[in-house]
Design an enzyme around this catalytic site. Sequence first.
Site, PDB file in Angstrom:
ATOM      1  N   SER A   8       0.838  -1.187   0.000  1.00 58.10           N
ATOM      2  CA  SER A   8       0.000   0.000   0.000  1.00 58.10           C
ATOM      3  C   SER A   8       0.880   1.246   0.000  1.00 58.10           C
ATOM      4  CB  SER A   8      -0.948  -0.032   1.201  1.00 58.10           C
ATOM      5  OG  SER A   8      -1.925   0.987   1.101  1.00 58.10           O
ATOM      6  N   TYR A  32      -6.097   6.880  -7.440  1.00 55.59           N
ATOM      7  CA  TYR A  32      -5.123   6.003  -6.784  1.00 55.59           C
ATOM      8  C   TYR A  32      -5.345   5.978  -5.276  1.00 55.59           C
ATOM      9  CZ  TYR A  32      -0.549   4.311  -5.206  1.00 55.59           C
ATOM     10  OH  TYR A  32       0.454   3.603  -4.599  1.00 55.59           O
ATOM     11  N   LYS A  65      -6.352   2.730  -2.934  1.00 59.05           N
ATOM     12  CA  LYS A  65      -5.547   2.277  -1.797  1.00 59.05           C
ATOM     13  C   LYS A  65      -6.363   2.274  -0.507  1.00 59.05           C
ATOM     14  CE  LYS A  65      -1.540   1.343  -3.692  1.00 59.05           C
ATOM     15  NZ  LYS A  65      -1.016  -0.047  -3.707  1.00 59.05           N
TER      16      LYS A  65
END
Length: 344
Positions: free
Chosen positions: A145, A159, A163
């Site tokens: 991560s 993005y 995550k």
Amino acid sequence: MAGQGRTGAARVAVVTGGSAGIGLATAQLFAQRGWSVAILARGAERLAEAEALLAREGGRVLAIPADVADAAAVEAAADRIEQELGPIRAWINNAMTTIVSPADQVTPEEYRTVTGATYLGTVHGTLSALRRMKPRDRGVIVQVSSGLAIRAAPLQAPYCAAKFAISGFTDSLRAELIHENSKIALSVVYLPAVNTPQFGWTRTRTGHGQRAPDPVFDPRLCAEAIHHAAERPTREVWVGRTSVLMAAAQALLPSYADRKAAQSWDDMVEDEAVPDRRGNLDAPAPGAARIDGAMSERAKTTRSEFWTSRERDALVLGAMGAALLGTALAARALRRPLRLLGRL
């Protein structure tokens, strides 16, 4: 050898996004530590180059072209890995894509593409690993991560959202495994800015190139942290001081963290105006199988700057113990003068 199981056979690790950057550094470290390694990535040419590089470490290597956004392709890859290398002991979900752009200029299709590779790719890899690990009741799944999963930044909304979604998926799954008394371990490794080729491959829509804000870390530090999570599973690992600071700021002072994130906008783009880049969002970008990006002169080469949730928990328990001891001593000190007053 460190990578051998009880029978003496090399344990098997799978690394998605393993043809460059952090994925390649991780695959190389596992190979050096005696593991058999399978790498998955979209680009067949770069993947073959990465396979040749890893084969020099002397272990067994298998490279499989696969798009992690395709669940069937991931499942087929897992079948082939177990047939050719053996039972999978560690699965590292590292593949990702992103776009650097203001959120309202990202198209719906681009949101879907980033989500497909970064979030769903992790889900697909995790589920394929679980189908094989659950009957054996052993194995480790490592989610690679980012500090941006704790404190989101501007210009990377798709993005960051992906995550964050990985964290929710992993926490839910972890609770299920605990309920089942499963011996399968789940670890999440939070990364800082890292010197990888990704910064030259990302799609941009800002009129500038993408830049990693300081401090920038060596991909091999990330590989050490990921390997540590596979060998000695722990709930979470934070790599680089910036990941720790981001977590602390978001937990304690979220409004301050918002303002600091807003100020980072200019740090995330290069000063010189350049044409927007299509990048590797829809297809692999051209380039060699290499670990390092273009920021080697700025990258911190330490291999030991990471902290685990075990260390955090020990620190918290120590602080709580010290606080309780201090309270007890203060109460004891207060009782003595009160007793003296009672005798007057």
